[in-house]
Design an enzyme around this catalytic site. Structure first.
Site, PDB file in Angstrom:
ATOM      1  CG  HIS A  23      26.453  51.010  27.531  1.00  0.00           C
ATOM      2  ND1 HIS A  23      26.411  50.079  28.542  1.00  0.00           N
ATOM      3  CD2 HIS A  23      26.851  50.332  26.416  1.00  0.00           C
ATOM      4  CE1 HIS A  23      26.755  48.893  28.066  1.00  0.00           C
ATOM      5  NE2 HIS A  23      27.040  49.029  26.774  1.00  0.00           N
ATOM      6  CE  LYS A 168      30.914  43.478  24.560  1.00  0.00           C
ATOM      7  NZ  LYS A 168      30.645  42.986  23.198  1.00  0.00           N
ATOM      8  CE  LYS A 170      31.157  47.434  24.904  1.00  0.00           C
ATOM      9  NZ  LYS A 170      31.555  47.030  23.558  1.00  0.00           N
ATOM     10  CG  ASP A 199      34.314  45.005  23.007  1.00  0.00           C
ATOM     11  OD1 ASP A 199      35.331  45.240  22.317  1.00  0.00           O
ATOM     12  OD2 ASP A 199      33.146  45.033  22.545  1.00  0.00           O
ATOM     13  CD  GLU A 225      33.378  41.885  21.754  1.00  0.00           C
ATOM     14  OE1 GLU A 225      33.017  41.286  22.785  1.00  0.00           O
ATOM     15  OE2 GLU A 225      32.593  42.543  21.054  1.00  0.00           O
ATOM     16  CG  ASP A 250      32.328  43.308  17.632  1.00  0.00           C
ATOM     17  OD1 ASP A 250      31.580  43.122  16.651  1.00  0.00           O
ATOM     18  OD2 ASP A 250      31.986  44.033  18.590  1.00  0.00           O
ATOM     19  CE  LYS A 274      28.572  43.018  17.706  1.00  0.00           C
ATOM     20  NZ  LYS A 274      29.132  44.312  18.114  1.00  0.00           N
ATOM     21  CD  GLU A 328      27.693  41.430  22.519  1.00  0.00           C
ATOM     22  OE1 GLU A 328      28.571  41.509  23.395  1.00  0.00           O
ATOM     23  OE2 GLU A 328      27.813  41.951  21.394  1.00  0.00           O
TER      24      GLU A 328
HETATM   25  O1  LIG Z   1      30.351  44.740  21.161  1.00  0.00           O
HETATM   26  C1  LIG Z   1      30.299  45.912  20.885  1.00  0.00           C
HETATM   27  O2  LIG Z   1      31.346  46.405  20.464  1.00  0.00           O
HETATM   28  C2  LIG Z   1      29.072  46.763  20.950  1.00  0.00           C
HETATM   29  C3  LIG Z   1      28.100  46.500  22.002  1.00  0.00           C
HETATM   30  C4  LIG Z   1      27.738  45.161  22.362  1.00  0.00           C
HETATM   31  C5  LIG Z   1      27.528  45.100  23.687  1.00  0.00           C
HETATM   32  C6  LIG Z   1      27.866  46.330  24.239  1.00  0.00           C
HETATM   33  O3  LIG Z   1      27.836  46.678  25.394  1.00  0.00           O
HETATM   34  O4  LIG Z   1      28.321  47.133  23.235  1.00  0.00           O
HETATM   35 MN   LIG Z   2      32.493  44.501  20.559  1.00  0.00          MN
END
Ligand SMILES: O=C(O)C[C@H]1C=CC(=O)O1
Ligand SMILES: [Mn+2]
Length: 375
Positions: A23, A168, A170, A199, A225, A250, A274, A328
């Site tokens: 991940h 989402k 990354k 994000d 994000e 976030d 969170k 999420e």
């Molecule tokens: O949002 C984040 O920064 C952290 C986290 C939440 C879902 C994911 O894949 O990573």
């Molecule tokens: Mn995030």
């Protein structure tokens, strides 16, 4: 009224669980997640569970799994043993008075106390936070394999399974142009069948973000994000005021005080709420209330917790009247090992909340003892 019930033991467990695939975040590549679980046993035979899990050791937050464990074992647990577990707010205010910071550790403790108390009262945990508005909540999936074709195949599988239709992505490890090309290819493949968000986990400068956001908006992305560094509220406000694409805060949110500052400056359109980042369920409820008072929309965020933190979050988020951007809460689905007797129930693009008391989970303690890190 004083009850005779007392807290007997407070235990912490570190559980290292491999992920189903790497991940990749801009701050860390996770090949496993370390769950930090807290078990509070009481003299009335009730046990409560909590979780204080973070991401990538010290790469994401200023508490590591090991620091959470040692700080609970050394400083927080001795304050609690022998006390009345039914006075959750009282106990947490004592912890708050004597323990600086340590939001994740406090979240784990508070969750375990609320789980135990809700079990004692015979109600789902959500009832201690005003009661449910919904019994199932939408759940996004994060595409973070680092490979465009693999991410598209993964998204297609999730759509086929009717497990997720919000994705989402990354980004932040490549150039802005390369990242946008990756995102645009995924959005093109999925079209209107899915909502695509990104994000960057603080990876961009303000100027990179302004360029990237314009390109992402053109590609049909719905939201960005935390594009820039957490402490730059003025920068975040510039991005929000630019009105290119909705902006979600976030890492800028470490509880109610930050929430108030971001909200009072209208520096974001959406808050990722969170429980761990907020120092617990009550803190997270306050973050959400501040957002709503400021007309900022809500998203239920995760620290990629396992089943305990995920269900604690779900119990709280189920009480939010507005949850415009969904959640999420997929953490357990990223992990290769089950710690529950019955896994969480995901169907029709959402997580279903149990109606049984407390968190509504049955931990498989034998399995957990087997999985926990050797002491
Ligand atoms: O949002 C984040 O920064 C952290 C986290 C939440 C879902 C994911 O894949 O990573
Ligand atoms: Mn995030």
């Amino acid at each position: 009224m004083t009850s005779q019930v007392k807290i007997q033991t407070v235990d912490t467990l570190l559980v290292d669980v491999p992920t189903i695939r790497p991940h990749r975040l801009s701050v860390a590549t996770m090949n496993h997640q370390t769950l930090v679980l807290v078990r509070i046993r009481c003299t009335d035979d009730i046990t409560g569970w909590g979780e204080g899990t973070t991401i990538g050791g010290l790469a994401y937050g200023e508490e590591s799994p090991e620091s959470i464990k040692v700080n609970i074992d050394t400083y927080i647990a001795p304050m609690l043993v022998g006390q009345d577990p039914s006075r959750v707010a009282h106990l947490m205010s004592q912890v708050q008075e004597r323990i600086q910071g340590n939001r994740f550790a406090r979240c784990a403790i508070e969750t375990a106390l609320y789980d135990a108390q809700a079990r004692r009262l015979g109600v789902p945990l959500s009832e201690l936070f005003g009661g449910r508005v919904r019994d199932r909540i939408p759940v996004a999936w994060t595409l973070a394999s680092g490979d465009t074709a693999r991410d598209i195949a993964e998204a297609e599988r999730m759509l086929d399974l009717r497990r997720h239709d919000i994705f989402k992505l990354k980004i932040g490890l490549r150039t802005v142009r390369d990242d946008v090309a990756h995102v645009a290819a995924i959005k093109r493949a999925l079209g209107d069948r899915a909502s695509v968000r990104i994000d960057a986990n603080q990876a961009w400068s303000v100027t990179q973000a302004l360029t990237g956001m314009a390109m992402l908006a053109d590609a049909g992305v719905d939201m960005v994000e935390q594009p820039i560094v957490a402490h730059d509220r003025i920068g975040l406000k510039r991005l929000t005021d630019a009105n290119i694409i909705p902006v979600m805060a976030d890492e800028s949110l470490h509880g109610p005080r930050d929430a108030f500052l971001v909200a009072s400056q209208q520096a974001a359109d959406i808050f990722a709420v969170k429980i761990n980042q907020s120092g617990g369920l009550r803190g997270a409820a306050q973050v959400a209330a501040i957002a709503q008072a400021a007309n900022i929309e809500l998203y239920g965020g995760t620290m990629l917790e396992g089943a305990v933190g995920t269900m604690a979050s779900a119990q709280l988020f189920s009480t939010f009247h507005e949850l415009a951007w969904g959640t999420e809460l997929f953490g357990p689905l990223l992990l290769t090992q089950e710690i529950l007797r019955e896994p969480l129930h995901y169907s029709d693009f959402s997580l279903v909340l149990p109606r049984s008391p407390g968190l509504g989970l049955e931990i498989d303690e034998d399995r957990l003892m087997h999985l926990q890190r050797a002491r």
